[in-house]
Design an enzyme around this catalytic site. Structure first.
Site, PDB file in Angstrom:
ATOM      1  N   PHE A  86      -7.066  -3.658   3.290  1.00 45.29           N
ATOM      2  CA  PHE A  86      -6.621  -4.241   4.555  1.00 45.29           C
ATOM      3  C   PHE A  86      -5.108  -4.097   4.691  1.00 45.29           C
ATOM      4  O   PHE A  86      -4.384  -4.291   3.718  1.00 45.29           O
ATOM      5  CB  PHE A  86      -6.964  -5.732   4.595  1.00 45.29           C
ATOM      6  N   GLY A  87      -4.637  -3.787   5.887  1.00 43.65           N
ATOM      7  CA  GLY A  87      -3.196  -3.829   6.119  1.00 43.65           C
ATOM      8  C   GLY A  87      -2.648  -2.587   6.786  1.00 43.65           C
ATOM      9  O   GLY A  87      -3.206  -1.492   6.670  1.00 43.65           O
ATOM     10  N   HIS A  92       0.202   0.659   2.284  1.00 42.63           N
ATOM     11  CA  HIS A  92      -0.808   1.133   1.324  1.00 42.63           C
ATOM     12  C   HIS A  92      -0.691   2.649   1.215  1.00 42.63           C
ATOM     13  O   HIS A  92      -0.285   3.319   2.162  1.00 42.63           O
ATOM     14  CB  HIS A  92      -2.223   0.769   1.789  1.00 42.63           C
ATOM     15  N   ASN A 111       2.559 -11.858  -2.629  1.00 43.22           N
ATOM     16  CA  ASN A 111       1.389 -11.245  -3.279  1.00 43.22           C
ATOM     17  C   ASN A 111       1.720  -9.900  -3.912  1.00 43.22           C
ATOM     18  O   ASN A 111       1.111  -8.875  -3.639  1.00 43.22           O
ATOM     19  CB  ASN A 111       0.210 -11.118  -2.300  1.00 43.22           C
ATOM     20  N   ASP A 141      -0.312 -15.794   1.002  1.00 38.85           N
ATOM     21  CA  ASP A 141      -0.774 -14.835   2.007  1.00 38.85           C
ATOM     22  C   ASP A 141      -1.481 -13.624   1.412  1.00 38.85           C
ATOM     23  O   ASP A 141      -1.094 -13.097   0.379  1.00 38.85           O
ATOM     24  CB  ASP A 141       0.377 -14.340   2.882  1.00 38.85           C
ATOM     25  N   ASP A 200       3.699  -8.541   9.686  1.00 40.48           N
ATOM     26  CA  ASP A 200       2.734  -8.475   8.576  1.00 40.48           C
ATOM     27  C   ASP A 200       2.709  -7.048   8.002  1.00 40.48           C
ATOM     28  O   ASP A 200       1.662  -6.542   7.592  1.00 40.48           O
ATOM     29  CB  ASP A 200       1.342  -8.917   9.047  1.00 40.48           C
TER      30      ASP A 200
HETATM   31 ZN   LIG Z   1      -2.084 -12.839   5.865  1.00 41.32          ZN
END
Ligand SMILES: [Zn+2]
Length: 431
Positions: A330-331, A316, A101, A158, A312
Site C-alpha cells: 500500500f502507498g 515503494h 514506521n 501510522d 502521506d
Molecule cells: Zn496511515
C-alpha cells in the site's frame, strides 16, 4: 532541480505576497539576508543582492506536510531522509513530519535523535513523529515524554491502526500529559478484512477483496469518543470517507474537543473507478473511495471540517509495486505532485480561493504541529515557496526527486507549480 546555498542577500522581486497568518495578498518584495527575513514590502536595492524575479508569481510560506514516510532507517532503497528532502523541495515543502514506521520504528528517544541528527544539514526541516506503542505492536505505550524531550512532535503508529481501544485510551491519556496530538491510522483491521480496495460496485466488478468505508468511520468514531473522554488532542489522518467526515463534523460542532483532520491529494483526486486499470500505484491505505466520498471530502475542506492537506508520501520500489494488485504494498508518493493536484481539484474544479488552498498547506498544518506561523516576520528564518499558481503542466518522471516512482499522477495535467523553495539557507530552483 538545482539546489544551492543562498546568497548573503536575496531579493524576491515583484511577486504577489500571500501571508496565510494575516490573510493578506499584495504585491511586494521580500529581502532575505543571511537566511533570515530582513524586510517585506517595497525594497530598493541593496547593491549586489541576488534578485529573483517573481513577477506574476505567488510568494508565500513554505508548505508543511504533517504526514510523510521517508523509510530511513531500514529501507533506504525506497527513500532516505536526503532523497525525501529533495522530493519535498520539488513540491514546495520546507517542513515535513516523518512517520515512525521505519525499521526499526521510531519508538525511543534514541531513534528520535537519530532522525534529527541525520537531517540537521538537509535543506528541509524534518520532524520525527514518535510511535504510540513500542515496536508499533499495539501493546505497550512508548516513552512519550522522553521522545518529546528529544524532539518528537506527535505520536502515531501510522500504517498500523491502534486496534485495542484500551491501548488507544491510555495513549490519549499520556499524550494529553505532554500536550501533543495522537494521530491514529483509523482502519478497523477486522472490518477491513484484507480488503485491497474500496468495497463497492467496482470491487465486485474487478473481483478484488473490498475494504468497506465503515472500517474507517467506526474507528474514527471510537477515537473521537475516547479523545473526548480523556480530553486529549487528536488529529485524524488521511480521512477518506463521507461517514468519517460526518463524525468529525459532528464532534467539531457539538464538543470542544481539540480535533483536527487532514485529507490527501489522492483522495481528493481519484475515485475507485480508476482502479479498473489495476494500476498498483493506486493501491493505498485507506483506499481510493467512491465519487460520493470524494465529493464529501471536498465539501469537508470547504466548511472547515478538514483542516489541512497531507500527502502521506509513501515510497515503494518498482519491484514491489510490479506485483499483482493483491500482493503489491500500500502507498504512493505525493510530495512533488501535491500542489498541482490539490490546486486543480479544489481551485479550478471546486472554486476554492487560492488563499484558502495555500492556507491548507501552510498555516493550518503548522498550527496543528505547534510550529512557528509568522514566517514573514523580520528575523524569522526564510522558509518560503514561490509558485506559478495557474501554470498547467503534465506531471512526468523528470518531476520526481524521490528515490521511488510509485505515483498515479504520472501523465496527469496539474494546475500550479512551485518555482523556488527556500529554507535552511538553501534555494531550490525547480524549473
Ligand atoms: Zn496511515
Amino acid at each position: 532541480m538545482k539546489i544551492r546555498t543562498q546568497a548573503k542577500q536575496i531579493v524576491l522581486k515583484g511577486g504577489t505576497l500571500f501571508d496565510p497568518l494575516r490573510q493578506t495578498l499584495e504585491t511586494g518584495d521580500v529581502f532575505i539576508q543571511d537566511g533570515k527575513i530582513k524586510a517585506v514590502g517595497k525594497i530598493a536595492g541593496p547593491e549586489g543582492a541576488e534578485i529573483i524575479d517573481c513577477t506574476g508569481l505567488i510568494v508565500t510560506h513554505g508548505f508543511c506536510d504533517p504526514h510523510v514516510h521517508f523509510r530511513e532507517p531500514g529501507r533506504e532503497d525506497k527513500e532516505t531522509l536526503k532523497t525525501g528532502a529533495n522530493a519535498a523541495l520539488a513540491g514546495g515543502f520546507t517542513r515535513v513530519c516523518v512517520m515512525p514506521n521505519t525499521d526499526p520504528p521510531l519508538d525511543s528517544p534514541e531513534s528520535i535523535r537519530f532522525v534529527l541528527e541525520k537531517s540537521a544539514e538537509l535543506p528541509v526541516h524534518i520532524h520525527p513523529i514518535g510511535a504510540i506503542t513500542k515496536g508499533q505492536l499495539g501493546r505497550e505505550i512508548s516513552e512519550m515524554g522522553a521522545m518529546q524531550f528529544e524532539g518528537a512532535v506527535a505520536f502515531s503508529d501510522d500504517g498500523i491502526p491502534v486496534a485495542n481501544g484500551q491501548v488507544m485510551r491510555l495513549a490519549l491519556e499520556y499524550s494529553r500529559m505532554v500536550g501533543m496530538p495522537i494521530i491514529n491510522h483509523a482502519e478497523d483491521p477486522m472490518i477491513r478484512n484484507e480488503g485491497v480496495m474500496n468495497e463497492g460496485i467496482v470491487s465486485t466488478r474487478l473481483g478484488l477483496p473490498g475494504n468497506p468505508d465503515v472500517a474507517e468511520s467506526v474507528m474514527v468514531h471510537r477515537d473521537l469518543e475516547l479523545a473526548q473522554l480523556t480530553n486529549a488532542k487528536i488529529h485524524v489522518p488521511h480521512v477518506s470517507t463521507a461517514k468519517a467526515v460526518h463524525h468529525i463534523r459532528q464532534f467539531k460542532n457539538d464538543t470542544s474537543l481539540a480535533l483536527t483532520a487532514e485529507v490527501t491529494p489522492h483522495h481528493l483526486y481519484f475515485i475507485d473507478e480508476a482502479l479498473s486499470s489495476f494500476n498498483t500505484n493506486l493501491k493505498v491505505a485507506p483506499p481510493i473511495r467512491s465519487e460520493k466520498d470524494r465529493l464529501a471530502l471536498i465539501e469537508a475542506v470547504k466548511d472547515g471540517t478538514i483542516d489541512c492537506i497531507a500527502t502521506d508520501h509513501a515510497p515503494h520500489t518498482i519491484e514491489e509495486k510490479e506485483a499483482t494488485f493483491d500482493l503489491a504494498p500500500f502507498g504512493l508518493i505525493g510530495l512533488e505532485s501535491c500542489f498541482g493536484a490539490v490546486n486543480k481539484i479544489l481551485g479550478q474544479q471546486s472554486g476554492l480561493s487560492l488563499k484558502t488552498i495555500l492556507t491548507l498547506l501552510t498555516l493550518r498544518p503548522r498550527k496543528i504541529m505547534g510550529f512557528e506561523t509568522d514566517l514573514f516576520a523580520e528575523g524569522c528564518e526564510a522558509e518560503l515557496v514561490v509558485l506559478a499558481a495557474d501554470e498547467e503542466w503534465v506531471f512526468g518522471e523528470n518531476d520526481i526527486f524521490s528515490r521511488s516512482r510509485n505515483t498515479p499522477f504520472l501523465g496527469e495535467t496539474l494546475v500550479g507549480k512551485p518555482r523556488y523553495t527556500i529554507a535552511k539557507g538553501s534555494v531550490a530552483e525547480i524549473g
